[in-house]
Motif scaffolding. Structure first.
Motif, PDB file in Angstrom:
ATOM      1  N   HIS A 223       0.821  -1.200   0.000  1.00 56.81           N
ATOM      2  CA  HIS A 223       0.000   0.000   0.000  1.00 56.81           C
ATOM      3  C   HIS A 223       0.859   1.255   0.000  1.00 56.81           C
ATOM      4  O   HIS A 223       1.660   1.461   0.913  1.00 56.81           O
ATOM      5  CB  HIS A 223      -0.900  -0.001   1.239  1.00 56.81           C
ATOM      6  CG  HIS A 223      -1.559   1.315   1.513  1.00 56.81           C
ATOM      7  ND1 HIS A 223      -2.470   1.882   0.648  1.00 56.81           N
ATOM      8  CD2 HIS A 223      -1.424   2.188   2.545  1.00 56.81           C
ATOM      9  CE1 HIS A 223      -2.876   3.045   1.140  1.00 56.81           C
ATOM     10  NE2 HIS A 223      -2.252   3.258   2.278  1.00 56.81           N
ATOM     11  N   TYR A 224       0.720   2.079  -1.045  1.00 57.23           N
ATOM     12  CA  TYR A 224       1.338   3.408  -1.012  1.00 57.23           C
ATOM     13  C   TYR A 224       0.653   4.380  -1.973  1.00 57.23           C
ATOM     14  O   TYR A 224       1.288   5.236  -2.580  1.00 57.23           O
ATOM     15  CB  TYR A 224       2.854   3.349  -1.245  1.00 57.23           C
ATOM     16  CG  TYR A 224       3.366   2.737  -2.538  1.00 57.23           C
ATOM     17  CD1 TYR A 224       4.000   3.532  -3.491  1.00 57.23           C
ATOM     18  CD2 TYR A 224       3.299   1.376  -2.778  1.00 57.23           C
ATOM     19  CE1 TYR A 224       4.523   2.984  -4.651  1.00 57.23           C
ATOM     20  CE2 TYR A 224       3.821   0.813  -3.933  1.00 57.23           C
ATOM     21  CZ  TYR A 224       4.428   1.623  -4.865  1.00 57.23           C
ATOM     22  OH  TYR A 224       4.963   1.084  -6.022  1.00 57.23           O
ATOM     23  N   ALA A 225      -0.663   4.288  -2.085  1.00 54.59           N
ATOM     24  CA  ALA A 225      -1.420   5.248  -2.887  1.00 54.59           C
ATOM     25  C   ALA A 225      -1.415   6.611  -2.197  1.00 54.59           C
ATOM     26  O   ALA A 225      -1.715   6.722  -1.011  1.00 54.59           O
ATOM     27  CB  ALA A 225      -2.852   4.761  -3.076  1.00 54.59           C
ATOM     28  N   MET A 226      -1.069   7.661  -2.945  1.00 62.57           N
ATOM     29  CA  MET A 226      -0.843   8.978  -2.354  1.00 62.57           C
ATOM     30  C   MET A 226      -2.128   9.774  -2.144  1.00 62.57           C
ATOM     31  O   MET A 226      -3.111   9.620  -2.869  1.00 62.57           O
ATOM     32  CB  MET A 226       0.071   9.817  -3.252  1.00 62.57           C
ATOM     33  CG  MET A 226       1.440   9.237  -3.515  1.00 62.57           C
ATOM     34  SD  MET A 226       2.514  10.386  -4.432  1.00 62.57           S
ATOM     35  CE  MET A 226       1.601  10.589  -5.975  1.00 62.57           C
ATOM     36  N   SER A 227      -2.055  10.699  -1.192  1.00 58.95           N
ATOM     37  CA  SER A 227      -3.073  11.732  -1.006  1.00 58.95           C
ATOM     38  C   SER A 227      -2.649  12.989  -1.754  1.00 58.95           C
ATOM     39  O   SER A 227      -1.476  13.379  -1.715  1.00 58.95           O
ATOM     40  CB  SER A 227      -3.220  12.055   0.484  1.00 58.95           C
ATOM     41  OG  SER A 227      -3.940  13.261   0.665  1.00 58.95           O
ATOM     42  N   ASN A 228      -3.604  13.657  -2.420  1.00 52.82           N
ATOM     43  CA  ASN A 228      -3.297  14.936  -3.076  1.00 52.82           C
ATOM     44  C   ASN A 228      -3.875  16.124  -2.307  1.00 52.82           C
ATOM     45  O   ASN A 228      -4.004  17.231  -2.844  1.00 52.82           O
ATOM     46  CB  ASN A 228      -3.789  14.953  -4.524  1.00 52.82           C
ATOM     47  CG  ASN A 228      -5.309  14.844  -4.637  1.00 52.82           C
ATOM     48  OD1 ASN A 228      -6.033  15.017  -3.660  1.00 52.82           O
ATOM     49  ND2 ASN A 228      -5.803  14.568  -5.842  1.00 52.82           N
ATOM     50  N   ALA A 229      -4.193  15.901  -1.020  1.00 57.36           N
ATOM     51  CA  ALA A 229      -4.866  16.936  -0.230  1.00 57.36           C
ATOM     52  C   ALA A 229      -4.022  18.200  -0.088  1.00 57.36           C
ATOM     53  O   ALA A 229      -4.563  19.310  -0.103  1.00 57.36           O
ATOM     54  CB  ALA A 229      -5.221  16.390   1.150  1.00 57.36           C
ATOM     55  N   ARG A 230      -2.701  18.054   0.042  1.00 54.61           N
ATOM     56  CA  ARG A 230      -1.869  19.247   0.242  1.00 54.61           C
ATOM     57  C   ARG A 230      -1.907  20.152  -0.991  1.00 54.61           C
ATOM     58  O   ARG A 230      -2.098  21.377  -0.863  1.00 54.61           O
ATOM     59  CB  ARG A 230      -0.426  18.857   0.567  1.00 54.61           C
ATOM     60  CG  ARG A 230       0.462  20.068   0.807  1.00 54.61           C
ATOM     61  CD  ARG A 230       1.802  19.759   1.445  1.00 54.61           C
ATOM     62  NE  ARG A 230       2.409  21.013   1.843  1.00 54.61           N
ATOM     63  CZ  ARG A 230       3.373  21.641   1.165  1.00 54.61           C
ATOM     64  NH1 ARG A 230       3.882  21.085   0.073  1.00 54.61           N
ATOM     65  NH2 ARG A 230       3.841  22.807   1.566  1.00 54.61           N
ATOM     66  N   ALA A 231      -1.707  19.589  -2.165  1.00 58.99           N
ATOM     67  CA  ALA A 231      -1.756  20.403  -3.387  1.00 58.99           C
ATOM     68  C   ALA A 231      -3.133  21.022  -3.569  1.00 58.99           C
ATOM     69  O   ALA A 231      -3.255  22.186  -3.986  1.00 58.99           O
ATOM     70  CB  ALA A 231      -1.380  19.563  -4.603  1.00 58.99           C
ATOM     71  N   THR A 232      -4.174  20.275  -3.248  1.00 59.44           N
ATOM     72  CA  THR A 232      -5.532  20.806  -3.359  1.00 59.44           C
ATOM     73  C   THR A 232      -5.720  21.983  -2.414  1.00 59.44           C
ATOM     74  O   THR A 232      -6.273  23.029  -2.798  1.00 59.44           O
ATOM     75  CB  THR A 232      -6.556  19.698  -3.041  1.00 59.44           C
ATOM     76  OG1 THR A 232      -6.395  18.628  -3.986  1.00 59.44           O
ATOM     77  CG2 THR A 232      -7.980  20.236  -3.136  1.00 59.44           C
ATOM     78  N   ASP A 233      -5.254  21.848  -1.180  1.00 57.21           N
ATOM     79  CA  ASP A 233      -5.374  22.939  -0.207  1.00 57.21           C
ATOM     80  C   ASP A 233      -4.581  24.173  -0.640  1.00 57.21           C
ATOM     81  O   ASP A 233      -4.961  25.306  -0.325  1.00 57.21           O
ATOM     82  CB  ASP A 233      -4.890  22.470   1.166  1.00 57.21           C
ATOM     83  CG  ASP A 233      -5.822  21.455   1.816  1.00 57.21           C
ATOM     84  OD1 ASP A 233      -6.975  21.340   1.346  1.00 57.21           O
ATOM     85  OD2 ASP A 233      -5.398  20.786   2.769  1.00 57.21           O
ATOM     86  N   LEU A 234      -3.482  23.956  -1.377  1.00 57.88           N
ATOM     87  CA  LEU A 234      -2.667  25.062  -1.858  1.00 57.88           C
ATOM     88  C   LEU A 234      -3.232  25.711  -3.117  1.00 57.88           C
ATOM     89  O   LEU A 234      -2.708  26.727  -3.580  1.00 57.88           O
ATOM     90  CB  LEU A 234      -1.233  24.587  -2.121  1.00 57.88           C
ATOM     91  CG  LEU A 234      -0.389  24.298  -0.876  1.00 57.88           C
ATOM     92  CD1 LEU A 234       0.888  23.545  -1.253  1.00 57.88           C
ATOM     93  CD2 LEU A 234      -0.049  25.590  -0.137  1.00 57.88           C
ATOM     94  N   GLY A 235      -4.290  25.106  -3.681  1.00 58.37           N
ATOM     95  CA  GLY A 235      -4.988  25.767  -4.780  1.00 58.37           C
ATOM     96  C   GLY A 235      -4.965  25.078  -6.116  1.00 58.37           C
ATOM     97  O   GLY A 235      -5.504  25.614  -7.100  1.00 58.37           O
ATOM     98  N   PHE A 236      -4.367  23.868  -6.211  1.00 50.63           N
ATOM     99  CA  PHE A 236      -4.366  23.185  -7.507  1.00 50.63           C
ATOM    100  C   PHE A 236      -5.599  22.292  -7.598  1.00 50.63           C
ATOM    101  O   PHE A 236      -5.885  21.521  -6.683  1.00 50.63           O
ATOM    102  CB  PHE A 236      -3.107  22.345  -7.697  1.00 50.63           C
ATOM    103  CG  PHE A 236      -2.972  21.809  -9.102  1.00 50.63           C
ATOM    104  CD1 PHE A 236      -2.410  22.586 -10.095  1.00 50.63           C
ATOM    105  CD2 PHE A 236      -3.441  20.541  -9.431  1.00 50.63           C
ATOM    106  CE1 PHE A 236      -2.302  22.110 -11.397  1.00 50.63           C
ATOM    107  CE2 PHE A 236      -3.343  20.054 -10.716  1.00 50.63           C
ATOM    108  CZ  PHE A 236      -2.773  20.842 -11.708  1.00 50.63           C
TER     109      PHE A 236
END
Length: 326
Positions: free
Chosen positions: A275-288
């Motif tokens: 298991h190592y599927a990533m979260s994209n929450a940080r980039a989303t919070d930064l506006g992407f």
């Protein structure tokens, strides 16, 4: 307008990044060994980035608002870049990889299965760097790709003297023949021919990103002044290998034939037993704003099929295997 240097930029999403930077009005310089010429109007410095003295000579007195490094694989390369570009750029963006999170290649903090992996699971500020390993040996580097990326991130984070961002890319797909790894083509060809696909008994999901979306994110990371540190880059919606195969099947009209591998056995490229599927929450919070994988993947499959050899095209042209238009 910003002055932006791209190291690499001769193929796939790197080439697309150069085109989009130029279209956005930025002044672009490309550094590579001359394998391909950049678009007209883009400055081209032909030099081996591993040769520090030659790199410094080629750069001369140039300075940049940002550098995007597409081809940094080792801490040795990162150290050369830190010395060569320190004092001549404010920002440095390195294309990194989801593989930094692979628990098969390093002792990493445990992330419960089903939880998307956040950036802090691999902290480059604390990662050990070993310059004396045989990083110049191609076979060693291939076998230690993930570790090379982790250590390169660590060097640029600690020693660069500039604001640094590591864009940890998911598995990149799309573009037909441009997708040089051939992993999506592997599935389209085998499913279209009715060949077996090796999968784990309980394959775990992973994450993907379209090559155009990754080019957009790299442009964003290079020009956004508030983006630093590791940033995961993946479209919304993890998929496992059977999910991906189902999308291919919908395009080919042929059901996948699965062959289950024994525990520890070698499976097809996107079948994972860890298991190592990533979260994209940080980039989303930064506006992407990310797309959904299931929105673009059918089109990527269609591109792969269109780029297939004539024999495969004939195999998928039978009325019983007509592809839907959706």
């Amino acid at each position: 307008m910003q002055r932006i240097c791209v190291i690499g930029g001769s193929r796939y999403f790197g080439k697309l990044l150069v085109e989009r930077l130029q279209a956005a009005g930025h002044q672009v310089t490309v550094i590579n060994r001359g394998s391909a010429r950049p678009p007209r109007g883009v400055e081209h410095l032909v030099v081996d980035r591993d040769d520090e003295s030659a790199l410094r000579a080629a750069l001369g007195s140039r300075t940049f608002d940002a550098v995007v490094d597409q081809v940094c694989y080792t801490p040795v390369q990162a150290a050369i870049a830190a010395r060569a570009f320190g004092g001549r750029t404010r920002r440095y963006v390195m294309t990194s990889t989801i593989e930094v999170y692979d628990p098969a290649t390093a002792a990493l903090p445990d992330v419960p299965t089903g939880t998307l992996v956040p950036e802090e699971s691999v902290d480059p500020r604390a990662w050990h760097v070993a310059m004396d390993l045989p990083w110049h040996d191609a076979a060693y580097l291939e076998a230690h790709y993930a570790e090379g990326k982790r250590q390169a991130e660590a060097v640029l984070t600690r020693d660069g003297g500039f604001a640094f961002t590591a864009v940890r890319s998911a598995h990149v797909l799309g573009g037909g023949r441009q997708e040089f790894t051939g992993r999506l083509t592997y599935y389209t060809e085998r499913i279209a021919r009715g060949d077996g696909i090796a999968v784990h008994a309980e394959p775990l999901p992973t994450v993907f990103i379209h090559h155009g979306e990754l080019a957009d994110l790299l442009l964003w990371a290079a020009t956004a002044t508030d983006v630093t540190g590791p940033v995961n880059a993946c479209s919304d919606g993890p998929l496992d290998v059977r999910d991906l195969a189902a999308i291919v099947a919908a395009r080919t009209g042929r059901e996948p034939v699965y062959e289950t591998v024994a525990a520890g056995g070698t499976a097809s490229p996107f079948s994972f037993d860890r298991h190592y599927a990533m979260s994209n929450a940080r980039a989303t919070d930064l506006g992407f704003a990310f797309s959904r994988t299931t929105d673009w993947l059918p089109g990527a499959v269609a591109e792969a099929l269109a780029a297939a050899p004539a024999a495969l095209a004939a195999a998928t042209s039978h009325p019983a295997s007509a592809a839907p238009t959706a």
